[in-house]
Design an enzyme around this catalytic site. Structure first.
Site, PDB file in Angstrom:
ATOM      1  N   LYS A 141       9.124  19.104 -20.435  1.00 28.12           N
ATOM      2  CA  LYS A 141      10.440  21.005 -20.469  1.00 28.12           C
ATOM      3  C   LYS A 141      11.680  20.079 -19.769  1.00 28.12           C
ATOM      4  O   LYS A 141      12.382  19.311 -19.806  1.00 28.12           O
ATOM      5  CB  LYS A 141       9.710  21.618 -19.265  1.00 28.12           C
ATOM      6  N   TYR A 230       9.859  26.388 -14.399  1.00 29.21           N
ATOM      7  CA  TYR A 230       8.106  27.080 -14.111  1.00 29.21           C
ATOM      8  C   TYR A 230       8.066  28.709 -13.570  1.00 29.21           C
ATOM      9  O   TYR A 230       6.957  28.857 -13.423  1.00 29.21           O
ATOM     10  CB  TYR A 230       8.443  26.210 -12.526  1.00 29.21           C
TER      11      TYR A 230
HETATM   12  P1  NDP Z   1      15.663  10.152 -15.381  1.00 29.01           P
HETATM   13  O1  NDP Z   1      17.083  10.856 -15.650  1.00 29.01           O
HETATM   14  O2  NDP Z   1      15.268   9.285 -14.870  1.00 29.01           O
HETATM   15  O3  NDP Z   1      15.875   9.198 -16.373  1.00 29.01           O
HETATM   16  C1  NDP Z   1      16.178  10.078 -17.797  1.00 29.01           C
HETATM   17  C2  NDP Z   1      15.953   8.481 -19.555  1.00 29.01           C
HETATM   18  O4  NDP Z   1      16.353   8.842 -20.319  1.00 29.01           O
HETATM   19  C3  NDP Z   1      16.582   7.431 -18.812  1.00 29.01           C
HETATM   20  O5  NDP Z   1      16.267   6.196 -17.979  1.00 29.01           O
HETATM   21  C4  NDP Z   1      17.083   6.683 -20.089  1.00 29.01           C
HETATM   22  O6  NDP Z   1      15.744   5.105 -20.530  1.00 29.01           O
HETATM   23  C5  NDP Z   1      16.218   7.605 -21.088  1.00 29.01           C
HETATM   24  N1  NDP Z   1      18.089   7.867 -21.459  1.00 29.01           N
HETATM   25  C6  NDP Z   1      18.311   8.272 -22.934  1.00 29.01           C
HETATM   26  N2  NDP Z   1      19.543   8.730 -22.992  1.00 29.01           N
HETATM   27  C7  NDP Z   1      20.084   8.577 -21.918  1.00 29.01           C
HETATM   28  C8  NDP Z   1      21.411   9.048 -21.443  1.00 29.01           C
HETATM   29  N3  NDP Z   1      22.301   9.662 -22.531  1.00 29.01           N
HETATM   30  N4  NDP Z   1      21.484   9.450 -20.110  1.00 29.01           N
HETATM   31  C9  NDP Z   1      20.768   8.818 -19.005  1.00 29.01           C
HETATM   32  N5  NDP Z   1      19.320   9.202 -19.986  1.00 29.01           N
HETATM   33  C10 NDP Z   1      18.503   8.409 -20.773  1.00 29.01           C
HETATM   34  O7  NDP Z   1      15.119  11.571 -15.515  1.00 29.01           O
HETATM   35  P2  NDP Z   1      14.269  12.134 -15.707  1.00 29.01           P
HETATM   36  O8  NDP Z   1      12.895  11.174 -15.813  1.00 29.01           O
HETATM   37  O9  NDP Z   1      13.774  12.809 -14.106  1.00 29.01           O
HETATM   38  O10 NDP Z   1      13.676  13.598 -16.810  1.00 29.01           O
HETATM   39  C11 NDP Z   1      13.398  13.183 -18.094  1.00 29.01           C
HETATM   40  C12 NDP Z   1      12.997  14.571 -18.864  1.00 29.01           C
HETATM   41  O11 NDP Z   1      11.416  14.647 -18.197  1.00 29.01           O
HETATM   42  C13 NDP Z   1      13.693  15.391 -18.723  1.00 29.01           C
HETATM   43  O12 NDP Z   1      13.354  16.488 -19.520  1.00 29.01           O
HETATM   44  C14 NDP Z   1      12.988  16.922 -17.683  1.00 29.01           C
HETATM   45  O13 NDP Z   1      13.030  17.998 -17.693  1.00 29.01           O
HETATM   46  C15 NDP Z   1      11.289  15.887 -16.845  1.00 29.01           C
HETATM   47  N6  NDP Z   1      10.963  16.285 -16.056  1.00 29.01           N
HETATM   48  C16 NDP Z   1       9.615  16.528 -15.906  1.00 29.01           C
HETATM   49  C17 NDP Z   1       9.211  16.941 -14.767  1.00 29.01           C
HETATM   50  C18 NDP Z   1       7.691  17.694 -15.155  1.00 29.01           C
HETATM   51  O14 NDP Z   1       7.318  17.777 -13.475  1.00 29.01           O
HETATM   52  N7  NDP Z   1       7.128  17.895 -15.586  1.00 29.01           N
HETATM   53  C19 NDP Z   1       9.668  16.401 -13.639  1.00 29.01           C
HETATM   54  C20 NDP Z   1      11.144  15.202 -13.730  1.00 29.01           C
HETATM   55  C21 NDP Z   1      11.437  15.189 -14.952  1.00 29.01           C
HETATM   56  P3  NDP Z   1      16.150   4.171 -20.742  1.00 29.01           P
HETATM   57  O15 NDP Z   1      16.670   3.438 -19.716  1.00 29.01           O
HETATM   58  O16 NDP Z   1      14.055   4.049 -20.824  1.00 29.01           O
HETATM   59  O17 NDP Z   1      16.501   4.615 -22.095  1.00 29.01           O
END
Ligand code: NDP
Length: 378
Positions: A141, A230
């Protein structure tokens, strides 16, 4: 991490009896069919796309506990990180992909589902690549940062005949499911007055340059995209998944302009439904808050703070506290989605629901920017 009681207790016999022929094929171990004449159902393989906070601390660990799916691969921009995940989760290095070569997923029989967990505005690109590779898609989401992107994802999944679901974990969480039941069965009558809030206090050292959630291009918006969705979900759930007909909204004050240079700091909005029910909602990056209450003519239901966090929500109604099992949200969601696929059931959180919510979010932003009531075409 909490130990999850199984929310999906389907006996193996019943489970096998219910399987469609297609699901039976999907479950059969593809490599060892000849050597194992009575195979145990294969766990569906999930590939996580984006190994950030949510994948690392919630989804990955949850996939160690799931009964019906397991982590089978990753898509990451960091080969080094990918290798560590392959070691930790015992999948072969050939199941590490990067964003540019997601097409290679097509030839990989270990992976059934691709779970997109990247920043919001990248969801469309990554979901479409997964669909083109013929994999079922779970999209975090918000589904995308525009309705146009949601439509592109839906079209790509339809064309590839793969399933599209949104990572709405709360649809698989018993307290929220009970709220949905109270609404559906009109136990207190239809919910007519709703109120909810969700937010957290953003670190004051973060900026749009250092944190994608504050970068409009990557996040698509501020707390409304991240946390407010949410509350939108809960209000629609209390209205038996109806979308509002119109919204009004206003942005809150900007108290930390250096942090909130691109996205809103807070926003409040009202959703009006066709039967004149009203939901007053707010979301913020300046306060830890998480609650939801729905009132009907003959009673009420309230998800106590924290209503939307991973901590156990408590549901109280006008008849008293509701006792329900505790679950690990991510395990319940992942196993729930795997079972929906295996049993050929419609998903509780289909792509169309994700699109509906993005349409509502777009209308809320338009209402706040224009200072006017905006009709929702979801
Ligand atoms: P993070 O910033 O912690 O992680 C995002 C990951 O995406 C990065 O570590 C990287 O992984 C990858 N990535 C690819 N391109 C980019 C870029 N240009 N900039 C930054 N990161 C990039 O985010 P979250 O994990 O917190 O959130 C990710 C998604 O999950 C969002 O859409 C958020 O809304 C959703 N979410 C949902 C939750 C829920 O409860 N359902 C809770 C938290 C988040 P890599 O290094 O492996 O390429």
């Amino acid at each position: 991490m909490k130990t999850p009681p199984s929310t999906i207790s389907v006996s193996r016999r019943r489970f096998l009896a219910q399987m469609s022929a297609a699901a039976a094929l999907l479950l059969a171990p593809r490599r060892s069919r000849a050597v194992n004449p009575s195979p145990k159902p294969r766990k569906l393989g999930v590939a996580l796309v984006g190994l950030g906070g949510y994948s690392t601390y919630e989804l990955g660990p949850a996939l160690r506990l799931t009964e019906h799916c397991r982590l089978a691969g990753v898509v990451t921009g960091s080969r080094k990180k990918g290798r560590k995940w392959a070691r930790d989760y015992a999948f072969p290095e050939e199941n590490i992909f990067d964003y540019e070569t997601m097409g290679r997923l097509a030839g990989n029989p270990d992976i059934d589902f691709v779970y997109v967990v990247t920043p919001n505005s990248l969801h469309a690109e990554h979901c479409i690549a997964a669909a083109k590779a013929g994999k079922h898609v779970i999209c975090e989401k918000p589904m995308a940062t525009s309705v146009a992107d949601c439509d592109s994802i839906i079209a790509a999944c339809r064309k590839a005949a793969v399933r599209l679901t949104v990572g709405y974990r709360l649809h698989y969480e018993p307290h929220h499911a009970e709220l949905a039941r109270l609404a559906r069965e009109k136990v207190f009558g239809p919910f007519m007055r709703m109120k909810g809030a969700n937010g957290f206090d953003m670190d004051s050292s973060a900026t749009a340059r250092t944190f994608w959630r504050l970068d409009k291009k990557l996040a698509g918006g501020g707390p409304l995209m991240d946390m407010g969705v949410y509350v939108v979900q809960a209000a629609c759930m209390a209205k038996v998944e109806a979308a509002p007909v119109a919204v009004t909204a206003r942005f809150g004050p900007v108290t930390r302009p250096e942090v909130f240079s691109e996205v809103e700091e807070s926003i409040e909005w009202t959703m009006e439904f066709a039967d004149r029910a009203v939901a007053n909602c707010r979301t913020t990056y300046t306060e830890q808050v998480s609650n939801f209450r729905a009132e009907a003519d003959h009673g009420w239901a309230q998800l106590e703070d924290p209503a939307f966090y991973y901590d156990e929500p408590l549901l109280t109604t006008s008849q008293g506290p509701v006792k329900l099992p505790r679950v690990n949200h991510q395990v319940a969601q992942l196993d729930g989605m795997a079972m929906e696929l295996l049993e050929g059931r419609p998903s509780l959180a289909p792509g169309e629901m994700g699109r509906r919510d993005v349409a509502i979010v777009e209308a809320i932003y338009a209402a706040a920017a224009g200072g006017r009531r905006v009709e929702v075409s979801a």
